[in-house]
Design an enzyme around this catalytic site. Structure first.
Site, PDB file in Angstrom:
ATOM      1  CB  CYS A  41       5.349   5.430  -3.565  1.00 42.35           C
ATOM      2  SG  CYS A  41       5.848   7.044  -2.928  1.00 42.35           S
ATOM      3  N   GLY A  77       0.864  -1.183   0.000  1.00 44.00           N
ATOM      4  CA  GLY A  77       0.000   0.000   0.000  1.00 44.00           C
ATOM      5  C   GLY A  77       0.891   1.219   0.000  1.00 44.00           C
TER       6      GLY A  77
HETATM    7  P1  NAD Z   1       2.161  15.217   0.045  1.00 45.80           P
HETATM    8  O1  NAD Z   1       0.794  15.125  -0.502  1.00 45.80           O
HETATM    9  O2  NAD Z   1       2.469  14.693   1.418  1.00 45.80           O
HETATM   10  O3  NAD Z   1       2.630  16.744   0.031  1.00 45.80           O
HETATM   11  C1  NAD Z   1       2.470  17.628  -1.031  1.00 45.80           C
HETATM   12  C2  NAD Z   1       2.481  19.049  -0.482  1.00 45.80           C
HETATM   13  O4  NAD Z   1       2.530  19.970  -1.575  1.00 45.80           O
HETATM   14  C3  NAD Z   1       1.238  19.421   0.330  1.00 45.80           C
HETATM   15  O5  NAD Z   1       1.647  19.942   1.585  1.00 45.80           O
HETATM   16  C4  NAD Z   1       0.553  20.507  -0.523  1.00 45.80           C
HETATM   17  O6  NAD Z   1      -0.128  21.471   0.268  1.00 45.80           O
HETATM   18  C5  NAD Z   1       1.740  21.101  -1.242  1.00 45.80           C
HETATM   19  N1  NAD Z   1       1.415  21.827  -2.484  1.00 45.80           N
HETATM   20  C6  NAD Z   1       0.676  21.407  -3.538  1.00 45.80           C
HETATM   21  N2  NAD Z   1       0.663  22.328  -4.513  1.00 45.80           N
HETATM   22  C7  NAD Z   1       1.410  23.366  -4.062  1.00 45.80           C
HETATM   23  C8  NAD Z   1       1.814  24.623  -4.621  1.00 45.80           C
HETATM   24  N3  NAD Z   1       1.416  24.991  -5.838  1.00 45.80           N
HETATM   25  N4  NAD Z   1       2.580  25.439  -3.889  1.00 45.80           N
HETATM   26  C9  NAD Z   1       2.996  25.064  -2.652  1.00 45.80           C
HETATM   27  N5  NAD Z   1       2.673  23.901  -2.076  1.00 45.80           N
HETATM   28  C10 NAD Z   1       1.896  23.051  -2.782  1.00 45.80           C
HETATM   29  O7  NAD Z   1       3.090  14.504  -1.022  1.00 45.80           O
HETATM   30  P2  NAD Z   1       4.399  13.574  -0.772  1.00 45.80           P
HETATM   31  O8  NAD Z   1       4.016  12.269  -0.203  1.00 45.80           O
HETATM   32  O9  NAD Z   1       5.451  14.379  -0.116  1.00 45.80           O
HETATM   33  O10 NAD Z   1       4.808  13.307  -2.288  1.00 45.80           O
HETATM   34  C11 NAD Z   1       5.341  14.323  -3.126  1.00 45.80           C
HETATM   35  C12 NAD Z   1       5.918  13.689  -4.355  1.00 45.80           C
HETATM   36  O11 NAD Z   1       7.029  12.869  -3.998  1.00 45.80           O
HETATM   37  C13 NAD Z   1       4.957  12.754  -5.100  1.00 45.80           C
HETATM   38  O12 NAD Z   1       5.178  12.867  -6.470  1.00 45.80           O
HETATM   39  C14 NAD Z   1       5.353  11.386  -4.613  1.00 45.80           C
HETATM   40  O13 NAD Z   1       5.052  10.376  -5.548  1.00 45.80           O
HETATM   41  C15 NAD Z   1       6.846  11.534  -4.468  1.00 45.80           C
HETATM   42  N6  NAD Z   1       7.455  10.612  -3.505  1.00 45.80           N
HETATM   43  C16 NAD Z   1       6.855  10.368  -2.300  1.00 45.80           C
HETATM   44  C17 NAD Z   1       7.457   9.523  -1.382  1.00 45.80           C
HETATM   45  C18 NAD Z   1       6.804   9.229  -0.056  1.00 45.80           C
HETATM   46  O14 NAD Z   1       7.281   8.340   0.649  1.00 45.80           O
HETATM   47  N7  NAD Z   1       5.765   9.933   0.338  1.00 45.80           N
HETATM   48  C19 NAD Z   1       8.691   8.921  -1.692  1.00 45.80           C
HETATM   49  C20 NAD Z   1       9.308   9.205  -2.907  1.00 45.80           C
HETATM   50  C21 NAD Z   1       8.670  10.059  -3.810  1.00 45.80           C
END
Ligand code: NAD
Length: 434
Positions: free
Chosen positions: A263, A260
């Site tokens: 990602c 789950g």
């Molecule tokens: P998330 O949803 O936890 O956080 C995204 C943040 O971006 C939110 O706080 C949102 O308010 C902010 N945001 C959105 N649009 C914005 C804008 N225009 N200006 C300013 N802030 C804005 O996302 P996440 O889990 O951190 O994932 C981010 C990316 O990283 C995704 O593409 C994900 O696939 C990738 N990723 C995530 C992980 C993980 O473990 N969570 C690991 C590797 C890669």
């Protein structure tokens, strides 16, 4: 070097904190006013071990700040990291790039000097070139380069993964941008962590291929687990026996209730969709997705069988609902499929999770929350060990069994054994692939 990070979610926040710990000046920007207010009070909005301390020391050193004000943040910045979400697009399974393009446009409109715009979000092949188009359109005279720098950190081990990565991947074309990236990651380069410089497309594909490969290992071992159950065999021995082969490796070979998280589910789906756009078969990943869905259903059947084939009116305690331990992230957690299915079958559900309650309260309606396994287990007809938090790894099984109305356990993480369970007074015990 001054770095701006857009988005303070799991990836943006951890990246910002760690870049500041490398010694860079970092400004983290988010649109979520509540998040920024909490960060400015020194509160960490997510559960991630060790993060609070690293954040505090860099805030105290004046290297790390948080703001809603994008224009002010961008003044003097040499690199801007886009770390916004790329969730599954409603209805079609593609990655939703709306946040990435919106953030790129906002950055472009507020930049008035050369900067490197780095995509840290996971984005399908071709996206960085589209980001460049968005930026050029929004600010035609701006000098900039785009870089793809996908992130591989794991929630629950994020600081360590960022500070001691297996590799850093940098998709970059211009030398000027490469120099900026080399400067940013110099502390890792000096400690001899591999940095893979490549083109934009390869960097984008690396991220999806890595996640799809890891998801494949999980679905593969879950299928072999089903064979062990049907034919006899112990998946733990099988995993060990194949994992010791250096070509295979022992990681991601734990049978369980399916993957789950934020990602694997969305990235495997998005990879399939991207391949469709290019008329390329991606049959292995397609099957991995289908097997993962089937595994969760299989777990529901397993629990119902444990309870005598009918859970109507039975009380079941679920130990752990986050998608894995050491995170409060509930995105696509197996619990979100398994709990509603058990409720639909007539069971009433109790839940205990060290960090999952905040998110879980809205995502899992009509469950009763408890503080610990023994409280949740009091008078129930079965316990289901769903997420292997440390506190569920060393349960006093005798105490738990004595508290239960019917001492039955579905151990979906293979933490205990049939022997442990029987000796402790459990009348029935099932696990996965044994
Ligand atoms: P998330 O949803 O936890 O956080 C995204 C943040 O971006 C939110 O706080 C949102 O308010 C902010 N945001 C959105 N649009 C914005 C804008 N225009 N200006 C300013 N802030 C804005 O996302 P996440 O889990 O951190 O994932 C981010 C990316 O990283 C995704 O593409 C994900 O696939 C990738 N990723 C995530 C992980 C993980 O473990 N969570 C690991 C590797 C890669």
């Amino acid at each position: 070097m001054k770095i701006v990070v857009i988005g303070t979610g799991y990836v943006g926040f951890v990246s910002g904190v760690c870049f500041s710990d490398f010694g860079h000046e970092v400004v983290c920007v988010d649109k979520d006013a509540d998040k920024i207010a909490r960060l400015n009070k020194g509160e960490v909005p997510i559960y991630e071990p060790g993060l609070e301390d690293v954040m505090a020391r860099n805030v105290a050193a004046g290297r790390l700040t948080f703001t809603l004000d994008l224009a002010a943040a961008l003044a003097g910045a040499e690199a801007v990291f886009l770390a916004v979400g790329t969730p599954t697009r409603r209805g079609d399974g593609h990655a939703d790039l709306a946040y990435v393009f919106q953030a790129a446009e906002e950055v472009a409109k507020n930049l008035n000097h050369y900067a490197v715009i780095v995509t840290k979000s996971t984005v399908p092949v071709g996206t960085n070139r589209k980001v460049a188009e968005v930026v050029s359109k929004a600010n035609p005279t701006l000098e900039f380069d785009v870089v793809s720098n996908p992130e591989f950190l794991r929630e629950g081990a994020a600081i360590n993964d960022f500070m001691r990565p297996d590799r850093v991947v940098v998709g970059v074309e211009a030398d000027r941008a490469k120099d900026v990236m080399a400067e940013i990651y110099r502390p890792l380069f000096l400690r001899e962590f591999p940095i893979v410089y490549t083109d934009l497309e390869s960097a984008e594909i690396i991220k999806y291929a890595a996640n799809a490969f890891l998801a494949t290992k999980i679905s593969f071992i879950n299928e072999v687990a089903a064979l062990c159950e049907a034919a006899g065999g112990d998946i733990k021995s099988v995993s060990k026996g194949i994992g010791l082969d250096g070509r295979i490796g022992g990681k991601f070979l734990h049978a369980g209730p399916g993957y789950g998280g934020s990602c694997f589910p969305k990235d495997t789906q998005a990879l399939v969709k991207t391949a469709e756009d290019y008329n390329v078969p991606m049959d292995i990943t397609k099957t991995v997705v289908a097997v993962n869905a089937a595994v969760k259903e299989r777990m529901v059947g397993k629990i119902i069988d444990l309870c005598g084939g009918d859970v109507t009116g039975q009380r079941i305690a679920i130990l752990g609902v986050t998608f894995k331990p050491e995170t409060d992230d509930m995105r696509e957690a197996p619990s979100l499929t398994i709990v509603p299915a058990l409720q639909k079958a007539g069971a009433s559900i109790r839940v205990v999770d060290p960090q999952g309650r905040h998110e879980g309260q809205t995502l899992l309606p009509d469950v009763e929350w408890f503080e610990d396994a023994y409280g949740a287990g009091e008078g129930v007809d079965a316990v289901v060990l769903l997420t292997e938090w440390n506190e569920f790894r060393a349960l006093d099984l005798k105490r738990l069994a004595e508290a239960m109305a019917q001492p039955r356990m579905a151990d979906l993480r293979n933490i205990y054994s049939a022997d442990d369970a029987a000796k402790s007074g459990f009348s029935a015990y099932v696990s996965v692939g044994r």
